[in-house]
Design a protein around this motif. Structure first.
Motif, PDB file in Angstrom:
ATOM      1  N   GLU A   1     -10.649  -4.618  -6.208  1.00  0.00           N
ATOM      2  CA  GLU A   1     -10.035  -3.795  -5.160  1.00  0.00           C
ATOM      3  C   GLU A   1     -11.079  -2.965  -4.412  1.00  0.00           C
ATOM      4  O   GLU A   1     -10.888  -1.781  -4.148  1.00  0.00           O
ATOM      5  CB  GLU A   1      -8.942  -2.896  -5.757  1.00  0.00           C
ATOM      6  CG  GLU A   1      -7.773  -3.675  -6.328  1.00  0.00           C
ATOM      7  CD  GLU A   1      -7.116  -4.592  -5.302  1.00  0.00           C
ATOM      8  OE1 GLU A   1      -6.554  -4.081  -4.317  1.00  0.00           O
ATOM      9  OE2 GLU A   1      -7.164  -5.827  -5.489  1.00  0.00           O
TER      10      GLU A   1
ATOM     11  N   THR B   1       1.184  -3.821   1.996  1.00  0.00           N
ATOM     12  CA  THR B   1       0.188  -2.874   1.478  1.00  0.00           C
ATOM     13  C   THR B   1       0.163  -1.566   2.245  1.00  0.00           C
ATOM     14  O   THR B   1       0.056  -0.484   1.655  1.00  0.00           O
ATOM     15  CB  THR B   1      -1.213  -3.511   1.507  1.00  0.00           C
ATOM     16  OG1 THR B   1      -1.183  -4.743   0.769  1.00  0.00           O
ATOM     17  CG2 THR B   1      -2.245  -2.584   0.902  1.00  0.00           C
TER      18      THR B   1
ATOM     19  N   GLY C   1       3.957  -0.229   1.786  1.00  0.00           N
ATOM     20  CA  GLY C   1       3.321   0.362   0.611  1.00  0.00           C
ATOM     21  C   GLY C   1       3.126   1.854   0.735  1.00  0.00           C
ATOM     22  O   GLY C   1       3.383   2.610  -0.207  1.00  0.00           O
ATOM     23  N   GLU C   2       2.663   2.315   1.899  1.00  0.00           N
ATOM     24  CA  GLU C   2       2.456   3.749   2.077  1.00  0.00           C
ATOM     25  C   GLU C   2       3.781   4.494   2.154  1.00  0.00           C
ATOM     26  O   GLU C   2       3.887   5.631   1.690  1.00  0.00           O
ATOM     27  CB  GLU C   2       1.623   3.996   3.335  1.00  0.00           C
ATOM     28  CG  GLU C   2       0.180   3.524   3.191  1.00  0.00           C
ATOM     29  CD  GLU C   2      -0.684   3.884   4.387  1.00  0.00           C
ATOM     30  OE1 GLU C   2      -0.143   4.466   5.363  1.00  0.00           O
ATOM     31  OE2 GLU C   2      -1.896   3.594   4.346  1.00  0.00           O
TER      32      GLU C   2
ATOM     33  N   ALA D   1       0.839   2.537  -2.165  1.00  0.00           N
ATOM     34  CA  ALA D   1      -0.550   2.793  -1.788  1.00  0.00           C
ATOM     35  C   ALA D   1      -0.639   4.190  -1.176  1.00  0.00           C
ATOM     36  O   ALA D   1       0.195   4.541  -0.338  1.00  0.00           O
ATOM     37  CB  ALA D   1      -1.035   1.745  -0.789  1.00  0.00           C
TER      38      ALA D   1
ATOM     39  N   HIS E   1      -6.264   2.603   3.081  1.00  0.00           N
ATOM     40  CA  HIS E   1      -6.681   1.279   3.529  1.00  0.00           C
ATOM     41  C   HIS E   1      -6.757   1.194   5.046  1.00  0.00           C
ATOM     42  O   HIS E   1      -5.947   1.800   5.752  1.00  0.00           O
ATOM     43  CB  HIS E   1      -5.690   0.213   3.047  1.00  0.00           C
ATOM     44  CG  HIS E   1      -5.628   0.054   1.566  1.00  0.00           C
ATOM     45  ND1 HIS E   1      -4.701   0.724   0.796  1.00  0.00           N
ATOM     46  CD2 HIS E   1      -6.374  -0.691   0.716  1.00  0.00           C
ATOM     47  CE1 HIS E   1      -4.875   0.387  -0.473  1.00  0.00           C
ATOM     48  NE2 HIS E   1      -5.888  -0.465  -0.547  1.00  0.00           N
TER      49      HIS E   1
END
Length: 241
Positions: free
Chosen positions: A113, A153, A157-158, A163, A168
């Motif tokens: 990652e 993601t 994801g946020e 995440a 990212h």
């Protein structure tokens, strides 16, 4: 103070308390670390070295500590390196695109990652392969730059806490074909497979109350699709001396 830009490594200083917090913001990274560790074989020689590029808080340590390697962790941020050192990792401050290590010094190189955070992918791959001994093993996982990879993601994801917000930059997500080509330039034939989180683990993490449990709430499961998160491994050409 204005918010830091996306993918700014200084964010990890603010998130240092998440590395080992049970059920915390880095929970899924523990699942990925266990999956990486399962691909690392026992050391085949005395004083064998495992280089953990972008080691963060040392999440790989418990999964390789009995395999016989000297575990060297390289990272940019002191807060993560301090936590790695507390778990038996030899800490080294450095950038994955300019590893402060000798050519061919590592029996195993692990990059978990981290590649999706690197602005210069060819330079990072070149360094990972440079420090790897002939016959040595490269193990990595990263995020694919597909639409669904970006959506799950970053966008989704946020929003749901999978995440941390701003960690990212989706423009840096890594196409597996491009990564395979870059590794081949340096004598590593990379084989890739997809990964996905276990559904029960994801539900427990996101929706159920969690306390200081005995270990990770879920795990990563291999899958044929590399559209979101994928894992790669390959050996460098040549025989290990």
């Amino acid at each position: 103070m204005p918010p830091l830009p996306r993918n700014d490594p200084r964010q990890y200083d603010d998130l240092a308390g998440e590395w080992w917090r049970p059920g915390g913001g880095f929970e899924i990274l523990h699942w990925l670390a266990r999956s990486r560790g399962a691909l690392v074989p026992p050391a085949q020689r005395p004083a064998a070295i495992l280089v953990d590029a972008g080691c963060g808080g040392g999440l790989l340590a418990p999964h390789v500590e009995r395999l016989g390697y000297r575990h060297v962790g390289v990272d940019l941020r002191r807060a993560g390196l301090e936590q790695s050192a507390a778990r038996g990792v030899t800490p080294v401050t450095g950038d994955v695109t300019a590893l402060p290590l000798a050519d061919g010094s590592a029996d195993v190189v692990v990059a978990g990652e981290i590649l999706e955070h690197v602005p210069d992918l060819p330079a990072a791959v070149a360094e990972l392969c440079r420090v790897l001994r002939p016959g040595g093993l490269l193990v990595l996982d990263t995020v694919n730059g597909t639409r669904i990879g970006r959506f799950l993601t970053v966008t989704l994801g946020e929003r749901f806490g999978v995440a941390p917000v701003g960690l990212h930059d989706p423009e840096l997500f890594v196409d597996p074909g491009e990564l395979t080509v870059e590794c081949a330039k340096h004598g590593v034939k990379l084989l890739v497979r997809g990964l996905r989180p276990s559904v029960t683990g994801l539900i427990r993490w996101l929706f159920l109350p969690t306390g200081p449990g005995p270990g990770p709430l879920g795990r990563m499961i291999p899958t044929r699709s590399t559209a979101v998160v994928y894992q790669g491994m390959g050996r460098k050409q040549g025989e290990m001396a």
